[in-house]
Write an enzyme that holds these catalytic residues in place. Structure first.
Site, PDB file in Angstrom:
ATOM      1  N   TYR A 281       0.838  -1.200   0.000  1.00 35.34           N
ATOM      2  CA  TYR A 281       0.000   0.000   0.000  1.00 35.34           C
ATOM      3  C   TYR A 281       0.872   1.249   0.000  1.00 35.34           C
ATOM      4  O   TYR A 281       0.628   2.196  -0.757  1.00 35.34           O
ATOM      5  CB  TYR A 281      -0.914  -0.028   1.222  1.00 35.34           C
ATOM      6  CG  TYR A 281      -1.753   1.212   1.422  1.00 35.34           C
ATOM      7  CD1 TYR A 281      -2.801   1.516   0.557  1.00 35.34           C
ATOM      8  CD2 TYR A 281      -1.503   2.085   2.483  1.00 35.34           C
ATOM      9  CE1 TYR A 281      -3.577   2.656   0.737  1.00 35.34           C
ATOM     10  CE2 TYR A 281      -2.272   3.223   2.670  1.00 35.34           C
ATOM     11  CZ  TYR A 281      -3.310   3.493   1.793  1.00 35.34           C
ATOM     12  OH  TYR A 281      -4.064   4.641   1.977  1.00 35.34           O
TER      13      TYR A 281
ATOM     14  N   TRP B  38      -5.191   0.483  10.351  1.00 34.94           N
ATOM     15  CA  TRP B  38      -5.357   0.527   8.904  1.00 34.94           C
ATOM     16  C   TRP B  38      -5.143  -0.856   8.294  1.00 34.94           C
ATOM     17  O   TRP B  38      -5.752  -1.197   7.287  1.00 34.94           O
ATOM     18  CB  TRP B  38      -4.407   1.548   8.294  1.00 34.94           C
ATOM     19  CG  TRP B  38      -4.574   1.724   6.824  1.00 34.94           C
ATOM     20  CD1 TRP B  38      -3.653   1.490   5.857  1.00 34.94           C
ATOM     21  CD2 TRP B  38      -5.755   2.177   6.132  1.00 34.94           C
ATOM     22  NE1 TRP B  38      -4.175   1.758   4.610  1.00 34.94           N
ATOM     23  CE2 TRP B  38      -5.464   2.187   4.757  1.00 34.94           C
ATOM     24  CE3 TRP B  38      -7.023   2.565   6.557  1.00 34.94           C
ATOM     25  CZ2 TRP B  38      -6.398   2.569   3.790  1.00 34.94           C
ATOM     26  CZ3 TRP B  38      -7.956   2.948   5.592  1.00 34.94           C
ATOM     27  CH2 TRP B  38      -7.636   2.944   4.229  1.00 34.94           C
TER      28      TRP B  38
ATOM     29  N   GLU C  11     -11.538   5.257   5.538  1.00 39.45           N
ATOM     30  CA  GLU C  11     -10.911   6.001   6.639  1.00 39.45           C
ATOM     31  C   GLU C  11     -11.872   6.096   7.815  1.00 39.45           C
ATOM     32  O   GLU C  11     -11.461   6.015   8.979  1.00 39.45           O
ATOM     33  CB  GLU C  11     -10.489   7.395   6.177  1.00 39.45           C
ATOM     34  CG  GLU C  11      -9.380   7.432   5.137  1.00 39.45           C
ATOM     35  CD  GLU C  11      -8.025   6.989   5.663  1.00 39.45           C
ATOM     36  OE1 GLU C  11      -7.894   6.778   6.889  1.00 39.45           O
ATOM     37  OE2 GLU C  11      -7.094   6.851   4.851  1.00 39.45           O
TER      38      GLU C  11
END
Length: 226
Positions: free
Chosen positions: A35, A65, A57
């Site tokens: 990522y 995350w 988010e």
């Protein structure tokens, strides 16, 4: 989004014989590394793409995350590829279905907020340029130039203003920290460490945090800044 417990740096300056320099959070798992190296900080300029990032988010809030990344494909499947029109049409049976879906984060408030945010996205589209244009209109004149993890901000004046505007327009789970995470994820601000091999990856920011000319995606160059 940067998890507070994962901030940090690893490696040395990029150069001959030196490995890539990443924030420590990006070294914790191959998914995070991929990522960081391929996606984080690259421009996203379409409504569906920005809506997806905003939604993810929001789901990440209070969690890691990495948890979101591991569930990302399940999220896309559950939320109709984050097509705002389709998500805005979700009704109570859809909410129930999502609450039974172990592949996603089953938080009723966040699920309902995502449906509501899709409806708000459609209202924006009907009234003006749309969600992507709105979010990008809060791009700063200068981006941070952090050399250490301690210098990486979690909010900015622009993210505070963006969160306020999004809430005014009916969006939820869009506080200043979530808004800044969105901004950094899609290239509106560059908080890669100055020594990182990904610093300036968006093509919009110089290493010192200054804008690179008028280097915005063509479809967004006419968007005024706040």
């Amino acid at each position: 989004m940067l998890d507070a417990n994962l901030n940090g740096t690893r490696g040395s300056r990029v150069g001959a014989g030196h490995p890539p320099v990443r924030a420590a959070w990006a070294e914790q798992d191959p998914l995070l590394t991929d990522y960081y190296d391929a996606e984080w900080g690259m421009p996203v300029t379409d409504d569906a793409g920005v809506f997806e990032r905003l939604s993810l988010e929001a789901f990440q809030s209070g969690l890691s995350w990495l948890t979101v990344l591991r569930k990302r494909e399940a999220f896309r499947d559950a939320f109709s590829e984050f097509d705002p029109e389709r998500v805005a049409a979700f009704a109570e049976p859809d909410i129930d279905r999502l609450m039974q879906n172990a592949g996603i984060i089953r938080n009723a408030a966040k699920i309902r907020a995502t449906v509501g945010n899709a409806a708000a996205t459609l209202r924006l589209r009907a009234e003006g340029p749309g969600l992507a244009h709105l979010v990008w209109s809060f791009r700063p004149e200068r981006s941070p130039s952090p050399r250490t993890a301690a210098e990486v901000p979690s909010t900015s004046p622009e993210s505070v203003a963006l969160a306020k505007e999004l809430r005014r327009l009916g969006f939820r789970f869009v506080g200043p920290t979530t808004s800044y995470a969105l901004m950094t994820a899609i290239g509106i601000a560059d908080v890669h460490l100055v020594d990182s091999h990904r610093r300036g990856c968006s093509g919009l920011w110089a290493r010192d945090g200054t804008r690179i000319g008028d280097a915005l995606p063509p479809e967004l160059r006419a968007v005024p800044s706040h």
